[in-house]
Design a protein around this motif. Sequence first.
Motif, mmCIF file in Angstrom:
data_model
loop_
_atom_site.group_PDB
_atom_site.id
_atom_site.type_symbol
_atom_site.label_atom_id
_atom_site.label_comp_id
_atom_site.label_asym_id
_atom_site.label_seq_id
_atom_site.Cartn_x
_atom_site.Cartn_y
_atom_site.Cartn_z
ATOM 1 N N TYR B 178 0.846 -1.203 0.000
ATOM 2 C CA TYR B 178 0.000 0.000 0.000
ATOM 3 C C TYR B 178 0.880 1.251 0.000
ATOM 4 O O TYR B 178 0.611 2.231 -0.679
ATOM 5 C CB TYR B 178 -0.905 -0.006 1.237
ATOM 6 N N LEU B 179 1.950 1.185 0.775
ATOM 7 C CA LEU B 179 2.829 2.345 0.935
ATOM 8 C C LEU B 179 3.911 2.413 -0.146
ATOM 9 O O LEU B 179 4.782 3.289 -0.095
ATOM 10 C CB LEU B 179 3.472 2.309 2.330
ATOM 11 N N GLY B 180 3.865 1.489 -1.111
ATOM 12 C CA GLY B 180 4.813 1.535 -2.225
ATOM 13 C C GLY B 180 6.207 1.051 -1.870
ATOM 14 O O GLY B 180 7.182 1.419 -2.526
ATOM 15 N N ASP B 181 6.332 0.215 -0.856
ATOM 16 C CA ASP B 181 7.652 -0.204 -0.393
ATOM 17 C C ASP B 181 8.097 -1.556 -0.927
ATOM 18 O O ASP B 181 9.127 -2.062 -0.485
ATOM 19 C CB ASP B 181 7.675 -0.217 1.147
ATOM 20 N N ILE B 182 7.335 -2.135 -1.837
ATOM 21 C CA ILE B 182 7.755 -3.426 -2.383
ATOM 22 C C ILE B 182 8.057 -3.289 -3.865
ATOM 23 O O ILE B 182 7.243 -2.782 -4.629
ATOM 24 C CB ILE B 182 6.686 -4.496 -2.144
ATOM 25 N N ASP B 183 9.248 -3.715 -4.235
ATOM 26 C CA ASP B 183 9.655 -3.708 -5.645
ATOM 27 C C ASP B 183 9.332 -5.088 -6.216
ATOM 28 O O ASP B 183 10.131 -6.019 -6.129
ATOM 29 C CB ASP B 183 11.159 -3.414 -5.721
ATOM 30 N N TRP B 184 8.132 -5.217 -6.802
ATOM 31 C CA TRP B 184 7.683 -6.534 -7.270
ATOM 32 C C TRP B 184 8.543 -7.059 -8.409
ATOM 33 O O TRP B 184 8.596 -8.270 -8.649
ATOM 34 C CB TRP B 184 6.213 -6.495 -7.678
ATOM 35 N N GLY B 185 9.201 -6.131 -9.132
ATOM 36 C CA GLY B 185 10.074 -6.572 -10.222
ATOM 37 C C GLY B 185 11.205 -7.462 -9.734
ATOM 38 O O GLY B 185 11.724 -8.290 -10.473
ATOM 39 N N LYS B 186 11.582 -7.295 -8.448
ATOM 40 C CA LYS B 186 12.671 -8.107 -7.904
ATOM 41 C C LYS B 186 12.159 -9.218 -6.988
ATOM 42 O O LYS B 186 12.947 -9.909 -6.349
ATOM 43 C CB LYS B 186 13.608 -7.207 -7.072
#
Lengths: 225, 225
Positions: B178-186
């Motif tokens: 929600y807070l944008g702290d996960i880099d799903w690309g990695k």
Amino acid sequence: MPSLLHHPLDPASRLIRLMCAEYGVPLDMEEIKPWLRTPELLEVNPAATLPILIDDNDQSVIGLLANIHTIEALYAPSAVAGLMPDDAIVRAEMWRLIEWVISKLNDEVTRYVLEEKIVKRDHRGATPDPAVLRVAKANLNEHMLYFNWLFANRSWLTGDDMTLADFALAAHLSTLDYLGDIDWGKAGETRDWYSRIKSRPAFRTLLNDRVLAMPPHQGYADLDF
Amino acid sequence: MPSLLHHPLDPASRLIRLMCAEYGVPLDMEEIKPWLRTPELLEVNPAATLPILIDDNDQSVIGLLANIHTIEALYAPSAVAGLMPDDAIVRAEMWRLIEWVISKLNDEVTRYVLEEKIVKRDHRGATPDPAVLRVAKANLNEHMLYFNWLFANRSWLTGDDMTLADFALAAHLSTLDYLGDIDWGKAGETRDWYSRIKSRPAFRTLLNDRVLAMPPHQGYADLDF
């Protein structure tokens, strides 16, 4: 016989030792220092936490919650009262107080005291930071006021009967007592409760604990402290 | 209908909401900000933690562990598979990973991110400390490597079947997402797992969450993220 990887002053290990002693589970004890993060420990438990129970089939039960639930499932007596209350609301109160001890008391007091007094000295040859110990002590005073208030209204931490929450609190307070961090003169109702739980047969194993070159504080093993 | 005092971005509240949604327990939701430590909250729970479930008899179930055990005891389906595995060793592995998430991941990542991005802004009008957020991010990377490694060998966090440990991890990662702290690309294998758990009906309530003046990061509610 199952083995328990533990450290004598680790409160989570102490809680599981109390539970096993109460339920009559014999343990082969193996002392380790989790903060050294040895490759052998990290292979079994990458979180490097204790306790770790290794059963007769070489299967590991890792961490406090896993051990509580496994021991309760495998060893709780069916005929007599165990450490988990039957009533759902009393059981919820027990878990509230277990969480209080293993999260809040640990985060605000015990983990600082252990880090400063045990880990720092052993791992890095450093001395405790008095500012950190002062904060831990102030926090402990607040916790003791809360426990005193609870024990003024209850025989045991959860209510009328002894539960696992009493063992959780006794595990933490006994570690702090070993290190001389509890002023029993000010502990009021909590002292009366601790005197009762300390007299239980399950407690004996903890009172014999000795850490190399760090003897327990005076009164630690006395039932009349 | 039971009421749940919760905060939309509190991972412990999210875990209980997921559990209740999975078990079909309707909840009357009441949002509060625990960090304000209002007298009303402290009277119910002096630890000022969430979630708090208030049942139809006005009895409170306080904290994460108490709620997990109460909901499991009262609402777990008897006919179909619940969230707790039957096998003792698998159940021990589930608790190991729940403890990993609610203690280690929380202590090293989630609580810092929430403190910096939510509590500070709301409570004190301060801005996040970039140094703290950098440490949290570095810690999160280490955790993601471990989860990727687990998911390379398992369909679900504990093994072959979904358990409460999956909900625990999903509760934390969805807050961070929600807070944008996960880099799903990695995020590799963890992304595949998250995509599966995000599609479950129980997850829908979380995806509709909105915090005032803080919209979710792009992709938060997309099943194809």
